[in-house]
Design a protein around this motif. Structure first.
Motif, PDB file in Angstrom:
ATOM      1  N   GLY A   1      19.040  13.851 -32.363  1.00 13.88           N
ATOM      2  CA  GLY A   1      19.643  14.718 -33.768  1.00 13.88           C
ATOM      3  C   GLY A   1      21.142  12.835 -33.792  1.00 13.88           C
ATOM      4  O   GLY A   1      21.259  12.674 -35.226  1.00 13.88           O
ATOM      5  N   GLY A   2      21.749  12.668 -32.698  1.00 13.89           N
ATOM      6  CA  GLY A   2      22.211  11.234 -33.099  1.00 13.89           C
ATOM      7  C   GLY A   2      22.153  10.631 -33.048  1.00 13.89           C
ATOM      8  O   GLY A   2      23.161   9.334 -34.103  1.00 13.89           O
ATOM      9  N   LEU A   3      20.958   9.904 -33.105  1.00 15.58           N
ATOM     10  CA  LEU A   3      20.549   8.562 -33.401  1.00 15.58           C
ATOM     11  C   LEU A   3      20.150   9.076 -34.664  1.00 15.58           C
ATOM     12  O   LEU A   3      20.001   7.732 -35.365  1.00 15.58           O
ATOM     13  N   ALA A   4      19.688   9.847 -35.000  1.00 17.96           N
ATOM     14  CA  ALA A   4      19.247  10.207 -36.805  1.00 17.96           C
ATOM     15  C   ALA A   4      20.123   9.750 -37.415  1.00 17.96           C
ATOM     16  O   ALA A   4      20.562   9.208 -38.367  1.00 17.96           O
TER      17      ALA A   4
ATOM     18  N   PRO B   1      26.396   7.254 -42.509  1.00 16.72           N
ATOM     19  CA  PRO B   1      27.588   5.814 -41.923  1.00 16.72           C
ATOM     20  C   PRO B   1      28.750   6.788 -42.030  1.00 16.72           C
ATOM     21  O   PRO B   1      29.848   6.507 -41.301  1.00 16.72           O
ATOM     22  N   ASN B   2      28.739   8.184 -41.646  1.00 13.83           N
ATOM     23  CA  ASN B   2      30.141   9.089 -41.294  1.00 13.83           C
ATOM     24  C   ASN B   2      30.331   9.065 -40.545  1.00 13.83           C
ATOM     25  O   ASN B   2      29.567   9.446 -39.064  1.00 13.83           O
ATOM     26  N   VAL B   3      31.792   8.935 -40.060  1.00 17.17           N
ATOM     27  CA  VAL B   3      31.844   9.812 -38.541  1.00 17.17           C
ATOM     28  C   VAL B   3      31.505  11.569 -38.085  1.00 17.17           C
ATOM     29  O   VAL B   3      31.299  11.681 -39.493  1.00 17.17           O
ATOM     30  N   ALA B   4      30.853  11.642 -37.414  1.00 13.95           N
ATOM     31  CA  ALA B   4      30.456  12.889 -37.364  1.00 13.95           C
ATOM     32  C   ALA B   4      30.525  13.175 -35.704  1.00 13.95           C
ATOM     33  O   ALA B   4      30.696  12.735 -34.781  1.00 13.95           O
ATOM     34  N   ALA B   5      30.926  14.079 -35.862  1.00 19.04           N
ATOM     35  CA  ALA B   5      30.926  15.248 -34.277  1.00 19.04           C
ATOM     36  C   ALA B   5      30.211  17.187 -34.881  1.00 19.04           C
ATOM     37  O   ALA B   5      30.428  16.980 -35.199  1.00 19.04           O
TER      38      ALA B   5
ATOM     39  N   VAL C   1      25.901  10.642 -27.324  1.00 21.65           N
ATOM     40  CA  VAL C   1      26.291  11.654 -26.532  1.00 21.65           C
ATOM     41  C   VAL C   1      27.928  12.485 -26.311  1.00 21.65           C
ATOM     42  O   VAL C   1      27.705  14.154 -27.133  1.00 21.65           O
ATOM     43  N   SER C   2      28.823  11.789 -26.253  1.00 19.83           N
ATOM     44  CA  SER C   2      30.207  12.226 -26.135  1.00 19.83           C
ATOM     45  C   SER C   2      30.408  12.858 -27.341  1.00 19.83           C
ATOM     46  O   SER C   2      31.011  13.775 -27.125  1.00 19.83           O
ATOM     47  N   SER C   3      29.464  12.312 -29.165  1.00 20.83           N
ATOM     48  CA  SER C   3      30.250  13.372 -29.896  1.00 20.83           C
ATOM     49  C   SER C   3      29.483  14.643 -30.558  1.00 20.83           C
ATOM     50  O   SER C   3      29.749  16.069 -30.801  1.00 20.83           O
TER      51      SER C   3
ATOM     52  N   TYR D   1      38.685   9.824 -28.766  1.00 15.71           N
ATOM     53  CA  TYR D   1      38.062  10.905 -28.106  1.00 15.71           C
ATOM     54  C   TYR D   1      36.373  10.551 -27.852  1.00 15.71           C
ATOM     55  O   TYR D   1      36.090  11.406 -27.374  1.00 15.71           O
ATOM     56  N   GLY D   2      35.755  10.143 -28.771  1.00 14.46           N
ATOM     57  CA  GLY D   2      33.895  10.029 -28.432  1.00 14.46           C
ATOM     58  C   GLY D   2      33.439  10.167 -29.779  1.00 14.46           C
ATOM     59  O   GLY D   2      32.095  10.488 -29.320  1.00 14.46           O
ATOM     60  N   ALA D   3      33.877  10.831 -30.779  1.00 17.75           N
ATOM     61  CA  ALA D   3      32.639  10.730 -32.340  1.00 17.75           C
ATOM     62  C   ALA D   3      31.853  10.070 -32.794  1.00 17.75           C
ATOM     63  O   ALA D   3      32.269   8.787 -32.243  1.00 17.75           O
ATOM     64  N   LYS D   4      30.715  10.424 -32.698  1.00 18.32           N
ATOM     65  CA  LYS D   4      29.644   9.582 -33.591  1.00 18.32           C
ATOM     66  C   LYS D   4      30.453   8.010 -35.060  1.00 18.32           C
ATOM     67  O   LYS D   4      31.032   8.215 -35.995  1.00 18.32           O
ATOM     68  N   TYR D   5      30.622   6.905 -33.859  1.00 23.56           N
ATOM     69  CA  TYR D   5      31.050   5.832 -35.444  1.00 23.56           C
ATOM     70  C   TYR D   5      30.398   4.740 -34.979  1.00 23.56           C
ATOM     71  O   TYR D   5      30.537   4.202 -34.101  1.00 23.56           O
ATOM     72  N   ASN D   6      29.090   4.655 -35.906  1.00 25.48           N
ATOM     73  CA  ASN D   6      28.959   3.972 -36.340  1.00 25.48           C
ATOM     74  C   ASN D   6      29.110   2.152 -36.351  1.00 25.48           C
ATOM     75  O   ASN D   6      28.215   1.751 -35.213  1.00 25.48           O
TER      76      ASN D   6
END
Length: 515
Positions: free
Chosen positions: A278-281, A287-291, A232-234, A215-220
C-alpha cells in the motif's frame, strides 16, 4: 409416523450430510424437517427434507405457502448467484386428489435467478424420485437398500447420531478456523500507534506537515533520495484525532479476527505486506505527504476476502456479507473523497490478499499457489518501487514543497529550504511562484541578495498580484541595494493589493521622510 418413511428421511439426510458434504442450515427433529445447503461454483443447492403425510392436495398447497416464507428466511443466510431449492416430501402415500401441479419447477420467490422444485417420495415412487433428486443435485444416482422393519428402527438412531456427529465435527472445525490464535499482536500494534500519535502531538502536532515528515511520514522526495524506511514508518503515524481513532477501531475489529484465524506469525506477515505494498502504491501514484495504517488495514480486508475463497460457504454464512458491504462502502467513500489515498488502500487490499495466499491458513498448504503469490508480491514490490523512483515528476507538488521549505526556513535550515525548492522547480510546471518566493526568502537569509531578487521578480512575473513577493522585494531594494525608487514602487503595489497593510504604509512614509 411410519418407521419406513422415517428411515428413508434420515437415510437421505445422512447421505447428503456425511457423504456429500451438505451443510445443515436447520434441523427440527420434532417436526421431522431438515434444511441442507451445498455451494458449487456460485450455485447453491438447498434441500428441504420433510417427513409429512398429505391426504389432500389442499394440505400440500398450504405447506407450499409455509415453504415460501421459510425460503425467504433461508435466502438471508445462504449465498451464491443462483439458489435452487429442492423441496423433498417423504410420505407413505400421495394425496388422493390431483396434486401434480405442485411438482412443476417454479421460480424462486423474490429472486430472478433460482428455482423451486418439489419431489414426492412415497412408497411406490421411492427409487424413481430419489434418483431424480440426485440427478438434480448433480450427484450419482443412489439405490438405498430396503432392510427389515426392525433394522430400519435400529438404523434411524444411528443415522441421527451420524448427522449429529458430523455437525459437531464441522462446528469444531469452524471454531478451529475462527479461534486458532490469540490476538495479542493486534493490541501491541494499537498501543504503538497510540503512543506515536501522542508523541507527534507533543512534538508539534500530528497535523503539522513538517512534524510528520520529520518523524517518518511518506514523503516522496525523501524516498527518492534513499529514505525507503518511510514506507514502513509511515504505517505507524496518523494525521489528526479522527484519523487515529477510525484506524484503530478498524484495526481492533479486523486485526483480532484475522489474527485469530491465521495466528500471530501469519497475521504480522499479512499486516506488513499489505502496508508495504500500500505504501509503495502511494509512493508510485500519489505525491502528497501520507501517513496511517490504512494500507495495512486494507490488507486485513484482503485476508478476509482470501478466507472467502477458501471457505466459501462458511464465509457467506458468517462474516461474508458484512465484509463485502463494508469494503464496498469504504471504496466508494475513498473514490468520492479526493484527499483519501486510494493507492495505499487498493495496494494494501491486493497485498493483504496475496500475503494471505502466501502464508495460507494453519495446517493448509497449496504450494503452487503459495509460490505464485510470493512471485507476484516480489514483482509488485519491485515494480511499484521502480515506477515511483523513475517517475520523479509524480512526487513534486509545488505548494507542498513550498510549505516544507517554509518550515525549514523557520527552523533556520536555509540551505535545505533552497535545495528543496530548487529540486521542485526542476520537476513542476504549475504554481512555481510560491517556490520562487520561498527560495528567495532562503537566499536572503544566507545573504545571496542577487539570487533572492531574481526569485522575487520571477514570482511576480508568474503572479503579478503576489503581494508578499512585492513586499519582500521592496525591503530588499531599500536595505541591500539602496534603490529607493524600486522599493517605493513595489511597496505601493502592495498597498494596491492590500490597502490595510500598515507595515507598508509606515515603510513608505519612512523612506519618503528620509529621502
Amino acid at each position: 409416523m411410519y418407521i419406513e418413511e422415517s428411515y428413508y428421511f434420515w437415510r437421505l439426510a445422512a447421505d447428503l450430510v456425511v457423504n456429500h458434504d451438505f451443510e445443515i442450515i436447520q434441523m427440527i427433529e420434532d417436526k421431522h424437517e431438515v434444511w441442507l445447503e451445498q455451494r458449487i461454483q456460485g450455485k447453491t443447492n438447498v434441500v428441504r427434507l420433510s417427513h409429512k403425510t398429505f391426504d389432500w392436495s389442499n394440505q400440500l398447497k398450504q405447506d407450499q405457502a409455509v415453504l415460501d416464507e421459510n425460503i425467504k428466511r433461508v435466502l438471508k443466510v445462504v449465498g451464491g448467484r443462483q439458489v435452487h431449492i429442492h423441496n423433498v416430501y417423504i410420505a407413505k402415500f400421495k394425496p388422493v386428489d390431483d396434486w401434480n401441479e405442485w411438482k412443476d419447477t417454479r421460480s424462486l420467490p423474490g429472486r430472478k435467478k433460482g428455482t423451486v422444485q418439489t419431489f414426492y417420495i412415497d412408497e411406490q415412487s421411492r427409487e424413481t424420485e430419489i434418483n431424480q433428486l440426485y440427478r438434480s443435485l448433480q450427484l450419482n444416482e443412489k439405490n438405498f437398500p430396503a432392510p427389515s422393519e426392525f433394522e430400519m428402527e435400529q438404523m434411524v438412531e444411528y443415522l441421527k447420531q451420524s448427522i449429529r456427529n458430523n455437525h459437531t465435527k464441522k462446528q469444531q472445525q469452524r471454531e478451529q478456523i475462527f479461534f486458532y490464535g490469540k490476538p495479542f499482536l493486534t493490541y501491541i500494534l494499537i498501543a504503538i500507534n497510540l503512543f506515536l500519535f501522542g508523541w507527534l502531538e507533543y512534538q508539534g502536532g500530528s497535523t503539522n506537515t513538517y512534524t510528520l515528515i520529520q518523524y517518518g511520514a511518506k514523503y516522496n522526495p525523501a524516498i527518492v533520495d534513499g529514505e525507503w524506511w518511510r514506507i514502513v514508518s509511515s504505517m505507524f503515524l496518523h494525521i489528526g484525532f479522527f484519523h487515529i481513532m477510525l484506524n484503530m477501531l478498524a484495526l481492533y475489529v479486523l486485526g483480532t479476527a484475522v489474527e485469530r484465524m491465521f495466528g500471530s506469525k501469519r497475521f504480522i506477515v499479512i499486516y506488513f505486506v499489505g502496508g508495504i505494498i500500500g505504501g509503495l502504491a502511494s509512493f508510485a501514484f500519489t505525491p502528497n505527504v501520507a501517513a496511517g495504517a490504512s494500507g495495512a488495514i486494507y490488507g486485513l480486508f484482503g485476508a478476509l476476502l482470501f478466507f472467502g475463497t477458501v471457505y466459501k460457504t462458511l464465509f457467506f454464512r458468517t462474516i461474508g456479507t458484512n465484509v463485502i458491504f463494508i469494503l464496498i462502502l469504504n471504496i466508494v467513500f475513498s473514490v468520492l473523497m479526493p484527499q483519501v489515498d486510494n493507492g495505499a488502500h487498493l495496494g494494501g487490499l491486493v497485498g493483504g490478499f496475496l500475503a494471505s495466499s502466501l502464508v495460507h491458513f494453519p495446517n493448509k498448504k497449496e504450494v503452487g499457489k503459495q509460490v505464485a503469490s510470493f512471485l507476484v508480491i516480489t514483482a509488485l514490490v519491485i515494480g511499484l518501487g521502480w515506477y515511483g523512483y523513475n517517475h520523479e515528476s509524480n512526487h513534486y507538488d509545488a505548494r507542498l514543497q513550498a510549505g516544507v521549505a517554509t518550515n525549514y526556513n523557520k527552523k533556520e535550515e536555509y540551505q535545505k529550504a533552497i535545495d528543496i525548492t530548487t529540486k521542485a522547480l526542476q520537476h513542476t510546471s504549475s504554481d512555481q511562484e510560491s517556490l520562487y518566493f520561498v527560495r528567495g526568502n532562503g537566499y536572503v537569509n544566507v545573504k545571496k541578495y542577487n539570487q533572492a531578487k531574481e526569485d522575487y521578480l520571477k514570482a511576480i512575473e508568474l503572479n503579478p498580484d503576489f503581494a508578499e513577493a512585492h513586499q519582500n522585494l521592496s525591503v530588499l531594494y531599500y536595505n541591500f541595494e539602496q534603490n529607493e525608487e524600486e522599493a517605493i514602487k513595489h511597496a505601493k503595489r502592495v498597498l494596491e493589493l492590500n490597502p490595510d497593510n500598515k507595515e507598508m504604509k509606515q515603510f513608505i512614509q519612512s523612506v519618503e521622510e528620509n529621502g
